[in-house]
Design a protein around this motif. Structure first.
Motif, mmCIF file in Angstrom:
data_model
loop_
_atom_site.group_PDB
_atom_site.id
_atom_site.type_symbol
_atom_site.label_atom_id
_atom_site.label_comp_id
_atom_site.label_asym_id
_atom_site.label_seq_id
_atom_site.Cartn_x
_atom_site.Cartn_y
_atom_site.Cartn_z
ATOM 1 N N UNK A 115 0.826 -1.222 0.000
ATOM 2 C CA UNK A 115 0.000 0.000 0.000
ATOM 3 C C UNK A 115 0.846 1.252 0.000
ATOM 4 N N UNK A 116 2.164 1.078 0.093
ATOM 5 C CA UNK A 116 3.112 2.197 0.112
ATOM 6 C C UNK A 116 2.788 3.189 1.242
ATOM 7 N N UNK A 117 2.506 2.615 2.397
ATOM 8 C CA UNK A 117 2.229 3.396 3.597
ATOM 9 C C UNK A 117 3.356 3.202 4.601
ATOM 10 N N UNK A 118 3.443 4.116 5.549
ATOM 11 C CA UNK A 118 4.474 4.001 6.572
ATOM 12 C C UNK A 118 3.964 3.389 7.873
ATOM 13 N N UNK A 119 2.648 3.414 8.065
ATOM 14 C CA UNK A 119 2.076 2.798 9.262
ATOM 15 C C UNK A 119 0.664 2.343 8.987
#
Length: 133
Positions: free
Chosen positions: A127-131
Motif C-alpha cells: 500500500x506504500x504506507x508508513x504505518x
C-alpha cells in the motif's frame, strides 16, 4: 512379499544412517511438516521456518512489479505454509503460556507476533504506507 520385521529392518537401515554412519536422532524430527522433539529443536525449527518466510516475502516484494500478483502469491503460498506451524507453536510453548485451553484463539507467542509483523510489513509495502491505520 516382505514381512513386517524385514520392512522395519529395511526402514531403519535406510533412514537411520547419516553419511554412511549409524545415526540416532535425539533432538527432534519433522513429522508431517511439524517439529517434534526438544523445546530447543522445536523453537529453532519454527524460527528458521519464519526466517525463510520473511525471505520469501522480501523476494516477492522485490522480484515482482504487480501488487495484485504479489498479494495473491503471498496470501496463497507464504501464509499458507506458515499456518500449519501454529499448532506446533502451541505444542512447543504451551507449558510456558498463561493462555487457557478454552482461549486458544487468543494464543500469543513470539511466532504469532512475528507472523503479525510479517503481514503488516507486506501490507505496508504493497500500500506504500508508513504505518497501519
Amino acid at each position: 512379499q516382505p514381512n513386517n520385521g524385514s520392512s522395519l529392518t529395511d526402514a531403519i537401515a535406510k533412514y537411520s544412517n547419516k553419511n554412511s554412519q549409524m545415526h540416532e536422532e535425539v533432538n527432534g524430527l519433522r513429522v508431517l511438516g511439524s517439529p517434534i522433539g526438544s523445546d530447543s529443536y522445536q523453537s529453532t525449527f519454527i524460527e528458521e521456518y519464519l526466517s525463510k518466510a520473511k525471505q520469501d516475502a522480501a523476494n516477492l516484494l522485490g522480484g515482482l512489479e504487480d501488487d495484485q500478483t504479489m498479494l495473491q502469491l503471498y496470501r496463497q503460498c507464504t501464509t499458507q505454509r506458515l499456518n500449519h506451524l501454529f499448532p506446533a507453536d502451541v505444542y512447543a510453548h504451551a507449558n510456558n503460556s498463561t493462555c487457557q485451553p478454552y482461549r486458544w484463539h487468543q494464543w500469543d507467542s513470539p511466532t504469532t507476533q512475528a507472523f503479525d509483523e510479517l503481514n503488516k510489513n507486506v501490507i505496508l509495502a504493497l500500500t506504500q504506507k508508513e504505518e497501519m491505520p
